[in-house]
Scaffold this active site. Structure first.
Site, PDB file in Angstrom:
ATOM      1  N   ASP A 264       0.863  -1.176   0.000  1.00 37.32           N
ATOM      2  CA  ASP A 264       0.000   0.000   0.000  1.00 37.32           C
ATOM      3  C   ASP A 264       0.909   1.239   0.000  1.00 37.32           C
ATOM      4  O   ASP A 264       2.137   1.142   0.089  1.00 37.32           O
ATOM      5  CB  ASP A 264      -0.975  -0.013   1.193  1.00 37.32           C
ATOM      6  CG  ASP A 264      -2.210   0.864   0.909  1.00 37.32           C
ATOM      7  OD1 ASP A 264      -2.170   1.667  -0.044  1.00 37.32           O
ATOM      8  OD2 ASP A 264      -3.213   0.754   1.643  1.00 37.32           O
TER       9      ASP A 264
HETATM   10  C1  BGC Z   1      -5.075   3.196   0.101  1.00 37.36           C
HETATM   11  C2  BGC Z   1      -5.208   2.154  -0.982  1.00 37.36           C
HETATM   12  C3  BGC Z   1      -5.054   2.784  -2.337  1.00 37.36           C
HETATM   13  C4  BGC Z   1      -3.712   3.485  -2.392  1.00 37.36           C
HETATM   14  C5  BGC Z   1      -3.406   4.093  -3.738  1.00 37.36           C
HETATM   15  C6  BGC Z   1      -3.840   4.042  -0.078  1.00 37.36           C
HETATM   16  O1  BGC Z   1      -3.825   5.127   0.781  1.00 37.36           O
HETATM   17  O2  BGC Z   1      -5.048   2.562   1.359  1.00 37.36           O
HETATM   18  O3  BGC Z   1      -6.441   1.506  -0.866  1.00 37.36           O
HETATM   19  O4  BGC Z   1      -5.185   1.822  -3.347  1.00 37.36           O
HETATM   20  O5  BGC Z   1      -3.697   4.499  -1.412  1.00 37.36           O
HETATM   21  O6  BGC Z   1      -4.177   5.186  -4.005  1.00 37.36           O
END
Ligand code: BGC
Length: 712
Positions: A264
Site C-alpha cells: 500500500d
Molecule cells: C489506500 C489504498 C489505495 C492506495 C493508492 C492508499 O492510501 O489505502 O487503498 O489503493 O492508497 O491510491
C-alpha cells in the site's frame, strides 16, 4: 470485449514455453537496477513528472498510478517502450473503486443487493471505461471484512460477512479483469482496526483470520486476481507489509497464488514507524523477503536495495522471483504486444442504465409503518428537505475516481421528474455538519404545507472512506434536530439516508414511519431513489452489515459465538448489558419490501449427509402482499456441537427470487457439506460429524428451522 479475447490469447501464449523463455532471457539481460526498477511504483499527479519520465527512460520504474487519461499514459509509455534499454512497458494503476467516470453505488451499498452478477457487471463497466483511458490495473476490489462501523473504509467493502464478501470479491475480480487487472486489498485484516480507528493495530487470532478475514481474498485468488495489495495494519505486532506468514506461507504456498503483491501507499517505509525496521534498507529487505513484490511510493526498493543485494543480504533469487511475477503480469495483460492497449469505446447509455438498476437494487427499506411508502403519483405536495436532498457531490461516495458532480441526479431532481403533477417544495434545512438551525423554520414551513416530507440526511461523502473513522455514528451537525423538528409538524416523514458508515439512529427508528438506507448510490442516485419512493421499483436490498442500537455494542455482528451464558431475559448472570438490549436495531440480511413474504415448509434433501455430499434445502416462499417483489432468501447454518465453538449462524447460501402477488415457489439452496468446514483444534480444516441446524429466512434473525446430521 476484443480486449478480453486479446488477453486470453496472451495468457495462452504465455503458457507456451517460448513466451516463458522470452521472459527468462529478458530477466537474464537485466541489471540489478533495472530489476529493482520493475518493482518501483510511483504516483503521478495526473500525468508523469519529468523526473518520472526520466526514471522510465532509465528502466527504474515498473509502473505509475494516478496518470489520468490516455493522452497522459501514452507519452510516458512511449518513453518506456522506445527509449529505455530493455523497452519494458509500464503498468498504469488507478483506484477505480466503484466506477471510473460513471459512478455506481459504493461497494457496501452494492453488497446489499446480494446480487454478485450486478457487482460483476458494474466492475466490468468500470473496467471498460478505465481501459479506454489507458488504465491497465485497478486497486480494487477492497475485500476487507469490517465488523466495526466506526471504520470509514467499511464503505469500500462488502460488509461483515465472509460468504457474501467472497462472492462479491470473485464477481468484481471477474468483472474488472475482462479488461484490466484487479487488486484484492488490503491483505490482510485491515478492517479489524482496533476501536475502528483508521490504520490502527489489530489482534486477530489465526482462526478468525482464516475463517473471517481471509476467505474473500481466497475467493479473489481463485477467481484469478492478478494482484493483491498488502495492508497498512499490523497483526499482533507483525505488519502486513512485512509478514512472511501472510504473503509467503498462506498466499503463495497454501493458495498457490502466482500473481504479484503490491504494497500500500508507503507501507514499506512505514515498517520503520511500526518499529520493525531501523531504516529504509531494513524496511525494504523485510518487505521484499516477506513477499511484497512491488513497492508503492516508498522508492525504497529502487534506492536502498541494490547495495543490500550486492552485499548478499538479499538473495538475487528473491529479487528475480518478484521481477518475474511483475513481468509475467505485464505479459499476461498483453502489454508487451500492445503497450498502449486496444482502444475501446464504452457504451454510455447502457452504463447509465446499469447504474440506475444496481442503485435501485442496493436500497434497503428499513421501516415502512402504515405503508407511508410508496408515495402516490398524485400526492398534491411533497416537501423535500435536508442537506443531501439536492447534493450533486455526496452521492458519488468517498472514492469516486473521475466521477463528476454534473453527472449526478439528485434526489430532488429525481422526485421532480417522477412527480410532474405534484408540487415539490424544497428546503435545505441545515448543512451536513453545521451548527446553525437558521434554516429550520423554512423546512418546518415546507413540511406543514406538504402531505408528506422526504428528508434526505446523512454524511458528507468524505466522512467515510480512508482516514475517515468516526467515534460517534449519529447524524452529523444539527440534522437530528432538523429531523425532530419536521417530525413534530405531524406531516408523515420519509427518511432517506445517505451515508458510508452504518449509522446509529435510535430516535429515527422509533419515531419516523419510513426509513430507506441508500448509502451512496452514484450518478443515478436521485432516479433510483425516486423509483423506489414512488414504487416504480420495489425495494429488495438487504443489510450487508449489522446496525447496532448503541455505540457501546460495537463490535456487533450476526455470526458471533454463543458464549457459555447466552442472553436470557430473566437471568441477570447472562451475557448482556444493563442499559441496552443485546440485539441489534436492524440485523444483517434485513430489508423490507412493499410486499410481504411468508416462509414455510423448510425441508432438507437428507437427514444424514457425508462430507462429500451436497444438502439441498427447499423452502416455500410466498408473496403474501399485493404487488410483485424480489426477496433475498437466505440460508444460514449452525454447527451445534464441535471441538471449537461455532458461530450461532453462518450464511451459506442465498437466492434472489421474484414473485408476483399471490405466487409461491419452492426455493432450492444447495450447500456442500465440505463448505461447513472450520479450523479445528489443530488448525486444520475439518467437518466434524454431528448435527447442524439450518435456517432459511428473510434475515439473519428470522427463519424456518431444520436439522441434519453429518456422519462419517
Ligand atoms: C489506500 C489504498 C489505495 C492506495 C493508492 C492508499 O492510501 O489505502 O487503498 O489503493 O492508497 O491510491
Amino acid at each position: 470485449m476484443s480486449l478480453l479475447r486479446h488477453s486470453l490469447v496472451l495468457s495462452i501464449l504465455f503458457a507456451s514455453p517460448a513466451a516463458a523463455q522470452n521472459l527468462d532471457s529478458l530477466l537474464g539481460r537485466m541489471t540489478l537496477e533495472e530489476k529493482l526498477g520493475q518493482l518501483n511504483l510511483l504516483s503521478a499527479g495526473g500525468r508523469a513528472s519529468p523526473a518520472q519520465m526520466q526514471l522510465a527512460r532509465e528502466g527504474k520504474l515498473g509502473g505509475l498510478f494516478n496518470v489520468i487519461g490516455a493522452e497522459n499514459t501514452t507519452p510516458v509509455q512511449r518513453i518506456a517502450v522506445t527509449e529505455s534499454r530493455l523497452k519494458i512497458p509500464l503498468l498504469f494503476g488507478l483506484d477505480v473503486i466503484h466506477g471510473y467516470r460513471t459512478i455506481f453505488p459504493i461497494p457496501l451499498a452494492e453488497a446489499g443487493s446480494f446480487d454478485p452478477d450486478a457487482a460483476q457487471a458494474t466492475a466490468r463497466a468500470a473496467g471498460l471505461e478505465a481501459a479506454a483511458a489507458g488504465i491497465s490495473w485497478t486497486y480494487a476490489p477492497m475485500v476487507d471484512i469490517a465488523r466495526d462501523p466506526r471504520w470509514g473504509r467499511i464503505a469500500e467493502g462488502s460488509g461483515e460477512d465472509p460468504y457474501l464478501g467472497s462472492l462479491m470479491a470473485a464477481a468484481r475480480v471477474k468483472g474488472f479483469q475482462e479488461t484490466i487487472f484487479a487488486t484484492a486489498k488490503h491483505f490482510a485484516g485491515y478492517g479489524a482496526a482496533e476501536a475502528g480507528r483508521e490504520y490502527n493495530t489489530t489482534e486477530i487470532t489465526e482462526r478468525t483470520m482464516r475463517e473471517i478475514y481471509l476467505p474473500p481474498f481466497k475467493a479473489a485468488v481463485d477467481a484469478g486476481v492478478a494482484s493483491l495489495m498488502s495492508a497498512f495494519n499490523d497483526i499482533a505486532g507483525v505488519p502486513s507489509s512485512g509478514n512472511a506468514w501472510l504473503t509467503g506461507t498462506v498466499l503463495r504456498r497454501e493458495w498457490g497464488f502466482n500473481g504479484f503483491v503490491v504494497s500500500d501507499w508507503t507501507s514499506v517505509a512505514e515498517l520503520i514507524q511500526h518499529g520493525v525496521a531501523a531504516g529504509p534498507s531494513e524496511a525494504g529487505r523485510r518487505a521484499l523477503t516477506s513477499g511484497v513484490d512491488m513497492d508503492m511510493q516508498s522508492s525504497i526498493y529502487v534506492d536502498s536495495l541494490p547495495a543490500l543485494v550486492r552485499a548478499n543480504r538479499i538473495p538475487m533469487a528473491v529479487v528475480d522471483s518478484a521481477v518475474m511475477r511483475v513481468l509475467r503480469a505485464k505479459m499476461r495483460l498483453g502489454l508487451f504486444r500492445d503497450p498502449y492497449r486496444a482502444r475501446t469505446t464504452p457504451p454510455v447509455a447502457e452504463t447509465r442504465a446499469l447504474a440506475r438498476r444496481v442503485a435501485r437494487e442496493s436500497i434497503v427499506l428499513l421501516k415502512n409503518d402504515r405503508n407511508v411508502l410508496p408515495l402516490g403519483r398524485n400526492t398534491p405536495t411533497i416537501a423535500v428537505i435536508g442537506p443531501l436532498a439536492d447534493s450533486k457531490v455526496d452521492p458519488l461516495g468517498p472514492w469516486h475516481t473521475l466521477g463528476q458532480p454534473e453527472d449526478v441526479v439528485t434526489v430532488l431532481q429525481g422526485i421532480r421528474s417522477h412527480a410532474s403533477a405534484t408540487q415539490v417544495l424544497y428546503a435545505r434545512g441545515a448543512g451536513i455538519d453545521d451548527s446553525s438551525t437558521a434554516g429550520f423554520a423554512e423546512a418546518v414551513a415546507a413540511a406543514k404545507r406538504a402531505s408528506v416530507a422526504v428528508l434526505v440526511l446523512g454524511e458528507r461523502e468524505d466522512m467515510s472512506g480512508e482516514a475517515a473513522s468516526r467515534s460517534m455514528l449519529g447524524l452529523p451537525g444539527v440534522q437530528e434536530q432538523l429531523l425532530e423538528a419536521v417530525v413534530a409538524t405531524g406531516t408523515p416523514v420519509v427518511l432517506v439516508l445517505m451515508n458510508g458508515h452504518p449509522l446509529i439512529l435510535e430516535w429515527a427508528a422509533d419515531h419516523v414511519p419510513a426509513i430507506a438506507e441508500t448509502w451512496f448510490l452514484g450518478v443515478e442516485a436521485g432516479n433510483a431513489i425516486a423509483d423506489v419512493l414512488f414504487g416504480d421499483a420495489n425495494p429488495s436490498g438487504k443489510l450487508p452489515v449489522t446496525i447496532p442500537r448503541s455505540l457501546g455494542q460495537i463490535p456487533l455482528y450476526y455470526n458471533h459465538r454463543n458464549t457459555g451464558r447466552p442472553f436470557e431475559a430473566n437471568n441477570k448472570f447472562t451475557s448482556k448489558y444493563l442499559d441496552v438490549p443485546v440485539t441489534p436495531r436492524y440485523p444483517f440480511g434485513f430489508g423490507l419490501s412493499y410486499t410481504t413474504f411468508a416462509y414455510s415448509n423448510l425441508k432438507l434433501s437428507t437427514a444424514r449427509a457425508r462430507t462429500s455430499d451436497t444438502v439441498t434445502a427447499t423452502v416455500t416462499v410466498a408473496n403474501t402482499g399485493s404487488r410483485e417483489g424480489t426477496e433475498v432468501v437466505q440460508l444460514y447454518v449452525h454447527d451445534e456441537v464441535a471441538s471449537v465453538a461455532r458461530p450461532v449462524r453462518e450464511l451459506k447460501g442465498f437466492q434472489r427470487v421474484t414473485l408476483k402477488s399471490g405466487e409461491s415457489r419452492a426455493v432450492d439452496i444447495r450447500v456442500g457439506v465440505r463448505d461447513l468446514a472450520f479450523y479445528g483444534l489443530d488448525m486444520k480444516r475439518v467437518v466434524e460429524p454431528g448435527t447442524f441446524r439450518v435456517y432459511a429466512g428473510p434475515s439473519s434473525a428470522e427463519g424456518q428451522e431444520a436439522r441434519f446430521e453429518v456422519i462419517r
